[in-house]
Design a protein around this motif. Structure first.
Motif, mmCIF file in Angstrom:
data_model
loop_
_atom_site.group_PDB
_atom_site.id
_atom_site.type_symbol
_atom_site.label_atom_id
_atom_site.label_comp_id
_atom_site.label_asym_id
_atom_site.label_seq_id
_atom_site.Cartn_x
_atom_site.Cartn_y
_atom_site.Cartn_z
ATOM 1 N N ALA A 373 -65.777 63.550 -14.173
ATOM 2 C CA ALA A 373 -65.879 64.118 -15.454
ATOM 3 C C ALA A 373 -66.982 65.292 -15.530
ATOM 4 O O ALA A 373 -68.117 65.242 -15.095
ATOM 5 C CB ALA A 373 -66.756 62.859 -16.296
ATOM 6 N N LEU A 374 -66.413 66.387 -15.326
ATOM 7 C CA LEU A 374 -67.158 67.602 -15.349
ATOM 8 C C LEU A 374 -67.550 67.991 -16.496
ATOM 9 O O LEU A 374 -66.722 68.464 -17.636
ATOM 10 C CB LEU A 374 -65.909 68.840 -14.651
ATOM 11 C CG LEU A 374 -66.632 70.039 -14.482
ATOM 12 C CD1 LEU A 374 -67.655 70.127 -13.503
ATOM 13 C CD2 LEU A 374 -65.134 70.923 -14.120
ATOM 14 N N THR A 375 -68.956 68.085 -16.610
ATOM 15 C CA THR A 375 -69.477 68.672 -18.042
ATOM 16 C C THR A 375 -70.697 69.331 -17.722
ATOM 17 O O THR A 375 -71.079 69.659 -16.611
ATOM 18 C CB THR A 375 -70.048 67.236 -18.630
ATOM 19 O OG1 THR A 375 -71.005 66.455 -17.686
ATOM 20 C CG2 THR A 375 -68.725 66.231 -18.906
ATOM 21 N N GLY A 376 -71.348 69.532 -18.843
ATOM 22 C CA GLY A 376 -72.580 70.524 -18.620
ATOM 23 C C GLY A 376 -72.245 71.943 -19.074
ATOM 24 O O GLY A 376 -71.350 72.253 -19.886
ATOM 25 N N LYS A 377 -73.132 72.711 -18.226
ATOM 26 C CA LYS A 377 -72.888 74.243 -18.376
ATOM 27 C C LYS A 377 -71.622 74.816 -17.637
ATOM 28 O O LYS A 377 -71.993 75.481 -16.557
ATOM 29 C CB LYS A 377 -74.126 74.960 -18.160
ATOM 30 C CG LYS A 377 -75.489 74.353 -19.175
ATOM 31 C CD LYS A 377 -75.171 74.999 -20.439
ATOM 32 C CE LYS A 377 -76.156 74.249 -21.563
ATOM 33 N NZ LYS A 377 -77.644 74.865 -21.087
ATOM 34 N N VAL A 378 -70.701 74.458 -18.119
ATOM 35 C CA VAL A 378 -69.247 75.057 -17.515
ATOM 36 C C VAL A 378 -68.438 75.344 -18.529
ATOM 37 O O VAL A 378 -68.329 74.539 -19.462
ATOM 38 C CB VAL A 378 -68.839 73.875 -16.219
ATOM 39 C CG1 VAL A 378 -68.576 72.705 -17.033
ATOM 40 C CG2 VAL A 378 -67.863 74.549 -15.470
#
Lengths: 565, 209
Positions: A373-378
């Motif tokens: 689960a690619l999350t955050g500041k992207v």
């Protein structure tokens, strides 16, 4: 009861959906889609169809994994490819009905991609940066089919693997899974085949099969999406595992905070019963098996398999000593196989395509794919399935589209509270179980949070230790007191009350907690502290010595600790 | 049954098969720090302090490891010290600040461990101590509970369970806030005092009724 007839009927039905005579509208309605407004999109489109007297079918699908494009709608107009639209509002969704379905303007301005060849300027969805580096196997059906309709799953090849497995001996299935090199995707990476074999060989009966769906890492939602978008792939994996091991009863342990996943799982299980895929003599074989859903009560630690067992038994969710391992003595003292949602979702394709196919991807010691689960500041956030061995840089920059707003990359956090923060120097690290562990983090269940230059690493460590001290079960002393103490120290540091000795004390405590804790939770929760000290020691030093927060995050330390008032 | 031969800290000992390292060591006057071990109860293995080194290799819990023929056990290596000293310091930092007036004073397992490890009070000053002492809690009609002293070893719970089949007292809450609470079920606490007797640190205080 999955006869050729029924399968043919399901396939024809699916054919009528993918190559329809009336427009077909697919709305992504997993929790993520609903949170982004899919319910009001649904209402807007439905009333636009009624108002304009258009005959069309609306399907509720799961989530395609492209969170940055939610809410999303796909439309197939007769004779046209499936077009995916992104970031819709109720207004633009209603416009789509009139513009596309009535006036044949397919609104390229709202479109994200086409399922197939580029169509009049709208790119191929699967050639978009976010999609083209992915290899979807466990996630192959998410966002494609209606998760509440078993016939759509069957039409897409569902339960073929189970039928094949029923015609194979138990040992051969276990051997196949062992040969594939599949490792548990819940975080620990234990070889799945070996676990099955141990449980298969255990002499006691009955044996139990448990699907661990107690996903709790902050920022991780792989299991939820899979359960909500393609529950049958997980259930098919469970059936195959149960058949191979010889389990008579299965449980799915889902956290209570996932009501939609629980609902869809219950629907899926009910449909399996209707089609003779659960119960006595499944598909007229000697194999009998049934599945029950157990809802977690909110404790993070219940994702630890022995605490999960205690919870299902009705006890306080506290981990037990191992050995004996659950495969030998698990639920009510009986041999129990516990696999993660993602691990199970991989099983059908291993059975269909064979171990060599699965082992053909990935690295020497980590085969197959990893789901994050690619999350955050992207820029492009979402659910991705990538081959093991891909680098962090490829994930964050090629798939994720880099850091938004022209900010600099600072770190990436993998594995949730048990994982660590890896700095820019390690961006070219190939992702696999061992490489991440060597860098001080873990693969974990698949949370991947990208942090930019505006993030204070001491504050990140504090956040995870706060989580850990609240979620420690409180049973063993190192974890109960250690996480609290580490949190208090980190809290003090971020408030400008750090002492010169603090970093050494944190290291010493971490070492001791890692070595002495009873379960995997305690043994890994110091990782966020250890990695931030290892890679961002200077930030600790400036907080403690200069009373400065270099990223201007810690309120008490902004302006050198001098409040404006 | 043949006796099992093992070495503890370079001395030879004989033991019954099935005995744990802890049992053999205590029988032979070798002290291994422990809080949750009680000879009459199933070893809980939750205080994590009874670490010993086995066969010059890994660390294991003495209370849960059965002796084996030819086993070489050490109870006092630097690795063991490094692993458990911080834990003991954490317990003391979290414990009531003074022993004066404590019913367990003199027979307290924690005092014994502190003396055994020569705990340095100055190191504890580097830790964060609780701001205030918590008030005494009325646990049962007959007992008060001092959460400031409790090490949450679970001996009281196990003791009650052993006598009554199901425990009247059990853990409540999670993480740091875990404590012992009274669950008034079918049977009532009939003040057998066994939990008070078994408590290693004097947490349970009988009320004058």
């Amino acid at each position: 009861m999955i006869t050729a007839d029924f399968r043919a009927k399901a396939e024809t039905e699916w054919q009528n959906i993918t190559d329809p005579s009336v427009p077909q509208i697919f709305i992504g309605m997993a929790t993520c889609g609903e949170a982004a407004g899919a319910l009001s999109i649904y209402k807007a489109m439905e009333s636009a169809l009624i108002k304009n007297r258009i005959k069309a079918r609306i399907h509720k699908t799961g989530c395609l994994g492209m969170c940055y494009c939610e809410p999303m709608v796909d439309i197939i107009k007769p004779g046209r490819p499936r077009i995916t639209y992104k970031n819709l509002t109720p207004e633009t969704a209603a416009e789509l009905i009139t513009d596309y379905l009535i006036n044949d303007n397919y609104r390229p301005d709202l479109a994200l991609g086409v399922w197939g060849k580029e169509f009049d300027g709208i790119p191929n969805l699967f050639q978009l940066d976010f999609m083209k580096f992915q290899q979807r196997t466990a996630l192959k059906n998410i966002g494609v089919i209606n998760p509440e309709d078993i016939s759509q799953y069957i039409a897409c090849g569902g339960y073929k693997a189970f039928e094949k497995a029923l015609g194979t001996s138990q040992q051969d299935i276990i051997y196949e899974v062992e040969k594939s090199g599949l490792r548990g995707l819940g975080g620990a990476g234990f070889p799945t085949g070996l676990k099955w074999k141990t449980c298969y060989k255990a002499r006691y009966s009955p044996k139990y099969m448990i699907c661990n769906a107690d996903e709790g890492d902050p920022g991780a939602y792989m299991d939820r999406s899979l359960l909500e978008s393609d529950p049958h792939s997980v259930l098919e994996g469970m059936l195959i595992a149960a058949y191979a091991i010889g389990c008579s009863r299965g449980y799915i342990y889902i956290r209570d905070e996932y009501p939609l996943a629980i609902k869809r799982m219950a629907i899926a299980i009910e449909q399996m019963r209707q089609y003779g895929l659960l119960g006595d003599n499944i598909l007229n074989s000697d194999f009998s098996f049934d599945i029950e859903i157990r809802e977690g009560a909110g404790a993070f630690v219940c994702g630890e398999e022995s605490a999960l067992l205690a919870s299902i038994e009705g006890n306080r969710g506290m981990p037990r000593h191992r050995p004996p391992y659950p495969a030998e003595s698990g639920l009510w003292g009986k041999p129990t196989d516990i696999n993660n949602v993602k691990t199970l979702a991989n099983i059908p394709s291993i059975i269909i395509n064979g171990a060599e196919w699965f082992a053909g991807r990935g690295t020497e010691s980590s085969k197959g794919t990893a789901i994050f689960a690619l999350t955050g500041k992207v820029a492009n956030r979402g659910l991705i399935e990538v081959p093991m061995g891909i680098t962090l840089r490829q994930i964050i920059y090629d798939i994720g589209g880099g850091i938004p707003d022209g900010k600099a990359f600072k770190a990436v956090q993998t594995g949730g509270p048990s994982g660590g923060c890896l700095p820019a120097d390690l961006l070219d690290l190939p992702i696999a179980f061992d490489s991440l562990a060597a860098a001080g983090s873990i693969m974990g269940s698949g949370g991947m949070v990208v942090l930019d230059e505006d993030t204070c690493m001491v504050d990140v460590a504090r956040f995870f230790l706060d989580f850990a001290q609240q979620e420690s079960c409180g049973q063993c002393i190192p974890c109960r007191l250690g996480t609290k103490q580490m949190f208090e120290i980190l809290d003090d540091i971020t408030k400008g009350n750090g002492k010169q000795t603090d970093v050494d004390v944190l290291l010493e405590l971490s070492d001791s907690i890692v070595k002495t804790s009873l379960c995997g939770l305690g043994r890994t929760v110091p990782n966020p502290v250890l990695t931030t000290i290892r890679y961002f020691r200077d930030e600790y030093d400036s907080h403690i010595n200069d009373k400065q927060c270099p990223s201007n995050v810690c309120q008490a330390l902004i302006n050198g600790g001098q409040s404006d008032e | 049954m043949n006796k099992i031969h093992l070495t503890i800290n370079d001395n030879q000992f004989e033991a019954e098969p099935g005995a744990t390292i802890m049992e053999v060591a205590l029988e032979n006057n070798i002290y291994i720090p422990h809080l949750c071990y009680n000879p009459d109860l199933v070893p809980g293995g939750i205080c994590r302090l009874c670490r010993v080194e086995i066969n010059n290799d890994k660390l294991a819990l003495a209370c849960r490891t059965p002796v084996e023929e030819g086993m070489i056990v050490r109870t006092n290596t630097p690795e063991i010290d490094a692993a458990i000293r911080p834990i003991v310091e954490l317990i003391i930092a979290d414990h009531h600040s003074t022993c004066r007036g404590c019913p367990a004073n003199g027979k307290c397992e924690l005092q014994k461990i502190m003396a055994h490890l020569h705990i340095d009070r100055r190191r504890i000053d580097n830790l964060r101590l609780p701001q205030n002492d918590l008030p005494l809690e009325a646990l049962t009609p007959f007992l008060d509970y001092d959460p400031n002293k409790c090490v949450r070893c679970g001996i009281c719970v196990q003791t009650c369970e052993k006598i009554y089949g199901t425990s009247h007292i059990y853990f409540l809450n999670r993480g740091y806030d875990t404590k012992i609470a009274y669950f008034e079920t079918v049977a009532h606490c009939d003040f057998c005092m066994e939990c008070v007797k078994n408590c290693p640190v004097g947490v349970l205080i009988p009320k004058n009724v």
